[in-house]
Design a protein around this motif. Sequence first.
Motif, PDB file in Angstrom:
ATOM      1  N   PRO A 146       0.803  -1.233   0.000  1.00 30.74           N
ATOM      2  CA  PRO A 146       0.000   0.000   0.000  1.00 30.74           C
ATOM      3  C   PRO A 146       0.833   1.279   0.000  1.00 30.74           C
ATOM      4  O   PRO A 146       0.288   2.363  -0.185  1.00 30.74           O
ATOM      5  N   ALA A 147       2.147   1.153   0.184  1.00 33.34           N
ATOM      6  CA  ALA A 147       3.008   2.341   0.231  1.00 33.34           C
ATOM      7  C   ALA A 147       3.354   2.861  -1.152  1.00 33.34           C
ATOM      8  O   ALA A 147       3.886   3.958  -1.289  1.00 33.34           O
ATOM      9  N   ILE A 148       3.055   2.079  -2.208  1.00 30.57           N
ATOM     10  CA  ILE A 148       3.386   2.498  -3.579  1.00 30.57           C
ATOM     11  C   ILE A 148       2.102   2.569  -4.402  1.00 30.57           C
ATOM     12  O   ILE A 148       1.328   1.614  -4.463  1.00 30.57           O
ATOM     13  N   LEU A 149       1.897   3.706  -5.034  1.00 36.49           N
ATOM     14  CA  LEU A 149       0.716   3.926  -5.860  1.00 36.49           C
ATOM     15  C   LEU A 149       1.154   4.316  -7.266  1.00 36.49           C
ATOM     16  O   LEU A 149       1.910   5.279  -7.436  1.00 36.49           O
ATOM     17  N   PHE A 195       5.782  -4.987 -10.494  1.00 39.24           N
ATOM     18  CA  PHE A 195       5.140  -3.958  -9.673  1.00 39.24           C
ATOM     19  C   PHE A 195       4.157  -4.624  -8.714  1.00 39.24           C
ATOM     20  O   PHE A 195       3.272  -5.367  -9.131  1.00 39.24           O
ATOM     21  N   GLN A 196       4.306  -4.336  -7.423  1.00 41.88           N
ATOM     22  CA  GLN A 196       3.458  -4.966  -6.411  1.00 41.88           C
ATOM     23  C   GLN A 196       2.643  -3.971  -5.583  1.00 41.88           C
ATOM     24  O   GLN A 196       2.126  -4.310  -4.529  1.00 41.88           O
ATOM     25  N   GLY A 197       2.563  -2.736  -6.055  1.00 39.52           N
ATOM     26  CA  GLY A 197       1.769  -1.736  -5.356  1.00 39.52           C
ATOM     27  C   GLY A 197       0.341  -1.713  -5.862  1.00 39.52           C
ATOM     28  O   GLY A 197      -0.143  -2.665  -6.475  1.00 39.52           O
ATOM     29  N   VAL A 210       0.937   6.593   1.836  1.00 42.97           N
ATOM     30  CA  VAL A 210       1.613   6.268   0.580  1.00 42.97           C
ATOM     31  C   VAL A 210       2.977   6.944   0.610  1.00 42.97           C
ATOM     32  O   VAL A 210       3.073   8.143   0.870  1.00 42.97           O
ATOM     33  N   LYS A 211       4.025   6.173   0.338  1.00 42.96           N
ATOM     34  CA  LYS A 211       5.383   6.713   0.380  1.00 42.96           C
ATOM     35  C   LYS A 211       5.897   7.120  -0.993  1.00 42.96           C
ATOM     36  O   LYS A 211       6.751   7.981  -1.113  1.00 42.96           O
ATOM     37  N   GLU A 212       5.373   6.461  -2.047  1.00 47.26           N
ATOM     38  CA  GLU A 212       5.827   6.780  -3.404  1.00 47.26           C
ATOM     39  C   GLU A 212       4.668   6.732  -4.381  1.00 47.26           C
ATOM     40  O   GLU A 212       3.853   5.805  -4.358  1.00 47.26           O
TER      41      GLU A 212
END
Length: 200
Positions: free
Chosen positions: A80-83, A101-103, A138-140
């Motif tokens: 969930p930190a990558i969108l 890609f696993q976000g 979200v971090k990125e």
Amino acid sequence: MAFQIPALDLLIHELTRLPGIGEKTAQRLAFFILREGPEYSQRLQDALSSVKTGVRNCPRCFSYTDQELCRICESPHRDPAILCIVEEPSDVIRMEAMGTFQGFYHVLQGTISPLDGRGPDDLRVQELLERLQGETPVKEVVLALDANLEGDTTALYLSKLLSSFALQVTRLAHGVPFGSDIDYIDQRTLTRAYENRVKM
């Protein structure tokens, strides 16, 4: 050329409205449908009706789904930190085909295009902001937008808009395609490849 058969001319006309389908291809498709007979026509009609009534936008990411949420948004195994921001639902399929890609995704459902009268308010930008203000941090944010004028405009707009958030905004690298000859690369692609060069 019109066949002066209203039903056939109408079918050809509607087929030409599909992306990438010209008059001759539309005629070939229409003739194929006629050759296959009424059983195929009925199956095609059923498939069109089924996709119209059974497929809708996911209320979270705005990709396509036939459930309450799409399978990606429902997955407990995604990060969930990558969108990843994409233009269309079809871009999700292309990103997923990489297998890396696993976000999660957010589909804008278009790009900013003043010439077409399409601005930020016509896209899913407000929903993106609401998502980023949600409980899960979200971090990125990865901007996976096309390398054209509309994609560049949209990426620039979003990067400025997201600068107030405590997150990293990145964009997919653009440049020389793998296995291609530099003699056949257009100037814009070559310039982008130079700008995005990496240390060896």
